[in-house]
Design a protein around this motif. Structure first.
Motif, PDB file in Angstrom:
ATOM      1  N   UNK A   1       0.829  -1.206   0.000  1.00 30.14           N
ATOM      2  CA  UNK A   1       0.000   0.000   0.000  1.00 30.14           C
ATOM      3  C   UNK A   1       0.862   1.255   0.000  1.00 30.14           C
ATOM      4  N   UNK A   2       1.903   1.262   0.842  1.00 30.05           N
ATOM      5  CA  UNK A   2       2.784   2.436   0.915  1.00 30.05           C
ATOM      6  C   UNK A   2       3.549   2.604  -0.397  1.00 30.05           C
ATOM      7  N   UNK A   3       3.944   1.489  -1.000  1.00 31.52           N
ATOM      8  CA  UNK A   3       4.631   1.554  -2.293  1.00 31.52           C
ATOM      9  C   UNK A   3       3.734   2.217  -3.342  1.00 31.52           C
ATOM     10  N   UNK A   4       2.465   1.804  -3.391  1.00 27.88           N
ATOM     11  CA  UNK A   4       1.529   2.387  -4.364  1.00 27.88           C
ATOM     12  C   UNK A   4       1.317   3.869  -4.072  1.00 27.88           C
ATOM     13  N   UNK A   5       1.144   4.212  -2.795  1.00 30.52           N
ATOM     14  CA  UNK A   5       0.880   5.600  -2.414  1.00 30.52           C
ATOM     15  C   UNK A   5       2.048   6.518  -2.780  1.00 30.52           C
ATOM     16  N   UNK A   6       3.274   6.040  -2.556  1.00 32.84           N
ATOM     17  CA  UNK A   6       4.436   6.895  -2.797  1.00 32.84           C
ATOM     18  C   UNK A   6       4.838   6.920  -4.271  1.00 32.84           C
ATOM     19  N   UNK A   7       4.775   5.785  -4.961  1.00 35.45           N
ATOM     20  CA  UNK A   7       5.199   5.724  -6.361  1.00 35.45           C
ATOM     21  C   UNK A   7       4.239   6.449  -7.296  1.00 35.45           C
ATOM     22  N   UNK A   8       3.005   6.642  -6.837  1.00 32.23           N
ATOM     23  CA  UNK A   8       2.004   7.290  -7.697  1.00 32.23           C
ATOM     24  C   UNK A   8       1.703   8.723  -7.278  1.00 32.23           C
ATOM     25  N   UNK A   9       2.587   9.298  -6.469  1.00 34.81           N
ATOM     26  CA  UNK A   9       2.493  10.710  -6.090  1.00 34.81           C
ATOM     27  C   UNK A   9       1.113  11.087  -5.539  1.00 34.81           C
ATOM     28  N   UNK A  10       0.570  10.239  -4.670  1.00 36.45           N
ATOM     29  CA  UNK A  10      -0.780  10.502  -4.155  1.00 36.45           C
ATOM     30  C   UNK A  10      -0.836  11.692  -3.202  1.00 36.45           C
TER      31      UNK A  10
END
Length: 863
Positions: free
Chosen positions: A764-773
């Motif tokens: 979840x943290x990977x998705x949040x950070x890699x996608x500039x949320x």
């Protein structure tokens, strides 16, 4: 019940027996229940009773106090759990509510301290020693000459790990096993007192006076264990021995410093001398309070709640009977396949037949209270007759056990499907049983006949003969007619039997002032009212499970998606609250349907009323309806209550389907956000790596089916005349029953699913950070700090991301601002109903108030 109703706080509970009874009794007294727990899954009866738990660390007195400070109108704080009585007393002491001496509770809970206090005050107790292991036992000079002994945990209840050891070898083995389970705690070694065992049930009032309620005789399992197999109330003892038992109970409580509340004192009598074994600072378990109520009329649970709420203790014995409890105990380990109960258990002495386990549950024989799967309580004039009936019933109830199956050979999957879900999925068909229909006819007949007598249309003598015939049919469970052919419908089967039995003059007399049309319409309303109640509770339980998990999962990060694209940071709690909000609206809409399902059509006759001076309001009241019809044609022709409920169910199912769609999508390896546990998935016969969340697919498919059934109901009804018709009275019910069954199945499965779901935080943290949320948060921050317009800040952040789109770098580094991170986002994003921590907590608190009010409403609506 109003929002400002007085509140009683329960801090945890015992998981069986009186735990549920405390909550239901409190509710019956008009109290709002606040149930504090750190593990709601231990208490399945919470959902059953529609009590939403407050999830917090109940081992932390500061957190308990901080939480309770926000509530007004609290009148008492207590616990029915052996392990939380002390902390409940601490909380009650802080708020100056009635409570027991905290030190006295500790004296009871620590069994060696209990021994020391009793010895100091001259109370007879078994000699006791604390040891670490067998070497320690020997070093204290306690060799084989001291045997036999009872070895038990220093604190505990329910006969857990308590064993009589007659030989040095058996003691060594038992101590070794106990240390494996808990290596830190010392073990209590007690002198074995041979003799009959009793318990004295007391309540200490606000003045510190110990009042004996009952003396109970215990029946224990065969040595070397001490599992309670049953109880007799009152114990068969001489007046002299009873006085000794009562006196020693009072002496013991004084020695411990006991100042308030119930106590359960266990005593063994050896050669006429009572030895106190232990004291539990609570009501007795094992359904003893219910047996006392049947024997004396004294509601112990009610009295305990009263005194904790500050009322004076009132104990008035209403009658003097004998009561008996016998437990159903498993003899081998495994999964319960079924519990065979004899068909005839209607002996007047049998007051309660309770099963605490169900098919699908696992029993692991441990020689303590967990071996029990239910009990029977009998009450009557003589103890011998009570015990004979109870023992005979215990011998006839058969527990069928299947050995726990080894893990299925399905690649990654190592557990079987949850048994609760399996049983729900296997019940795929809703069959309107003949017996149920006949029971409805009998119920309606009783109300109609009572009304005819009241209106002087039928005399009492004829009515009694007719009612006796109905009683006879019910007593035999309609065996005489259940297999009869019904070419013109079941009602004629029922009526023709009564005419044949009583003659046409009497048997045909009670059908005056009514028709099959209003009878069928009334049955439809009775069924719909029950369905309304069950649907309301199931929807409430889904909300409660979501809200409970939201309280537990506030720190589990989860992306928020917009048009299938990663958009913003959220949490699993934030997502669950969104779904719960939708279900709250559906609950509110469903609530408005109550007036529609609570109208009785009986008396509308064929659809035009009648010339007979009947009283439809009277029959409506007897059948539990609040209102009666105003127009006979409308009463028969309309099925708007069915249409409205179908519409609400269809709306619910759409949201359920969208919810399941998200879970299924997030469980794919491409997302990797959810990893369902083995007991929620199936495997592949060909691909060992597969883990198929087919339960989710089943619920999604049933939601689509519900929409189809809803359209079928509309199509069936829409082209019918506004009058009686088969389409209205019969055919429209068929798709509705299927729609309702599918909906309830899905709603009942959802709490079992959400209880086991967690988010893969690393992914979840990977998705949040890699996608500039955090881009929107950054733009808002720049806008506020640099006094730029939001559009300027939006462009600035967008350009930074566009220029570094393929760079493996965090947004905080691009903008040279380390405060643009997830912790700060969740700390600050608290406006507009956002996913910030403060906002989430406020949403949970608001939702909890609404769900508590909705629980109270359903109980008050059906009183």
């Amino acid at each position: 019940m109003k929002h400002h109703a007085p509140k009683i706080v329960f801090i945890e509970s015992n998981t069986t027996g009186t735990g549920k009874n405390f909550l239901t009794t409190a509710r019956e007294k008009g109290l709002q229940v606040l149930f504090l727990t750190q593990n709601p899954s231990k208490y399945p009866f919470l959902l059953e009773c529609l009590i939403h738990p407050v999830v917090l660390n109940t081992d932390d007195i500061e957190k308990i106090v901080l939480f309770l400070k926000q509530y007004k109108n609290i009148v008492g704080i207590l616990s029915s759990s052996e392990y939380y009585i002390s902390i409940a007393a601490e909380a009650a002491k802080y708020f100056r509510y009635k409570h027991n001496n905290v030190q006295a509770i500790g004296n009871c809970r620590n069994k060696y301290r209990f021994y020391q206090k009793c010895v100091d005050k001259g109370v007879k107790v078994p000699k006791s020693f604390l040891v670490n292991d067998i070497d320690d036992f020997v070093s204290k000079g306690l060799g084989e000459s001291f045997l036999p002994v009872v070895a038990k945990p220093l604190s505990g209840s329910g006969s857990m790990s308590v064993k009589l050891c007659k030989t040095f070898l058996s003691l060594k083995q038992h101590l070794s096993n106990m240390k494996k389970n808990n290596s830190r705690d010392k073990i209590l070694i007690q002198e074995f007192i041979e003799g009959k065992e009793y318990s004295i049930e007391t309540i200490t009032n606000a003045l510190g006076k110990h009042i004996t309620i009952a003396v109970t005789q215990k029946h224990l399992s065969e040595p070397p264990y001490f599992l309670e197999m049953g109880h007799d109330i009152p114990a068969k003892v001489s007046s002299q021995l009873k006085k000794k038992l009562v006196d020693v109970a009072g002496q013991t409580l004084n020695a411990l410093g006991y100042s308030f509340g119930p106590a359960h004192i266990e005593v063994r009598v050896q050669r006429g001398i009572p030895y106190v074994i232990e004291v539990n600072p609570r009501l007795a378990g094992g359904m003893i309070p219910k047996a006392i109520e049947y024997a004396t009329g004294v509601d112990l649970i009610g009295r305990v709640i009263d005194i904790y709420c500050g009322h004076k203790l009132a104990v008035s014995v209403l009658h003097k009977l004998s009561a008996c409890i016998r437990f159903f105990v498993a003899k081998k380990a495994g999964v319960i396949k079924c519990i065979d109960v004899p068909k005839k258990t209607d002996n007047s002495l049998v007051k309660e037949l309770v099963f605490t386990k169900k098919p699908g549950d696992y029993i692991n024989i441990r020689h303590d209270f967990t071996d029990r799967f239910g009990c029977v309580i009998t009450a009557g004039k003589t103890a011998s007759e009570n015990s004979a009936v109870a023992d005979e019933l215990v011998s006839r109830v058969k527990l069928k056990i299947q050995r726990a199956a080894p893990p299925r050979e399905t690649g990654l999957i190592q557990q079987t499907l949850k048994p609760e879900i399996l049983s729900l999925l296997e019940n795929d068909y809703c069959i309107e049983d003949k017996i149920e229909e006949f029971n409805y006819y009998a119920t309606i007949d009783r109300a109609h006949i009572a009304m005819l007598v009241k209106q002087n249309i039928v005399d009492k003598r004829k009515a009694k003969v007719f009612l006796d015939a109905i009683d006879g049919l019910e007593a035999e469970n309609f065996i005489s007619i259940k297999d009869n052919p019904a070419p013109r419908g079941l009602y004629y089967v029922y009526e023709n039997y009564l005419i044949d039995k009583l003659g046409i003059t009497l048997g045909g007399s009670v059908h005056i002032g009514r028709s099959r049309n209003d009878i069928n319409a009334t049955i439809a309303q009775l069924r719909l009212r029950k369905k309304f109640f069950d649907l309301y509770k199931s929807l409430w339980r889904v909300r409660s499970s979501l809200l409970t998990q939201a309280a537990l999962k506030q720190n589990e990060y989860l992306p928020v998606y917009s048009q299938y694209q990663t958009a913003l940071p959220g949490t699993l709690a934030f997502y669950y609250l969104a779904i719960e909000n939708a279900f709250t609206r559906y609950q509110a809409t469903l609530k408005t349907l109550f007036k529609v399902v609570n109208v009785s059509p009986l008396g509308a006759a064929a659809c035009g009323g009648t010339s007979v001076p009947i009283d439809p309001a009277y029959t409506a009241k007897l059948l539990g309806f609040k209102l009666t019809h105003r127009n006979a044609l409308d009463a028969i022709a309309n099925r708007d209550s069915l249409l409205q409920m179908s519409s609400i169910i269809n709306l619910i199912s759409i949201t359920v389907c969208r919810f399941m769609q998200d879970l299924q999508l997030w469980s794919t390896r491409e997302f990797g956000l959810i990893d369902f546990p083995d007991n929620l998935v199936g495997g592949s016969s060909a691909m060992p790596q597969k883990r198929n969340p087919y339960i989710i697919e089943r619920i999604k498919a049933s939601s689509a089916a519900i929409s189809g059934y809803y359209q079928a109901i509309l199509a069936t009804i829409s082209k019918t005349p506004y009058s009686n018709s088969v389409e209205i009275g019969t055919e429209s019910l068929k798709p509705f029953n299927m729609l309702y069954t599918e909906a309830l199945k899905g709603l009942n499965i959802i709490p079992l699913i959400v209880a086991d779901i967690s988010i893969n935080q690393e992914r979840a943290i990977q998705i949040l950070e890699n996608n500039f949320t955090l881009a929107s948060y950054a733009a808002e921050k720049i806008c506020q700090e640099k006094k730029l317009s939001f559009r300027q800040a939006h462009h600035q952040v967008g350009k930074k991301i566009r220029d570094n789109l393929n760079a493996d770098v965090k947004l905080s580094h691009l903008l040279h601002d380390e405060s643009i991170d997830l912790p700060k986002y969740y700390e600050n994003n608290n406006y507009g109903g956002g996913a910030g921590h403060d906002s989430t907590n406020k949403q949970i608190l608001h939702a909890r108030r609404i769900i508590d009010a909705d629980s109270r409403w359903i109980y008050s609506a059906f009183i």
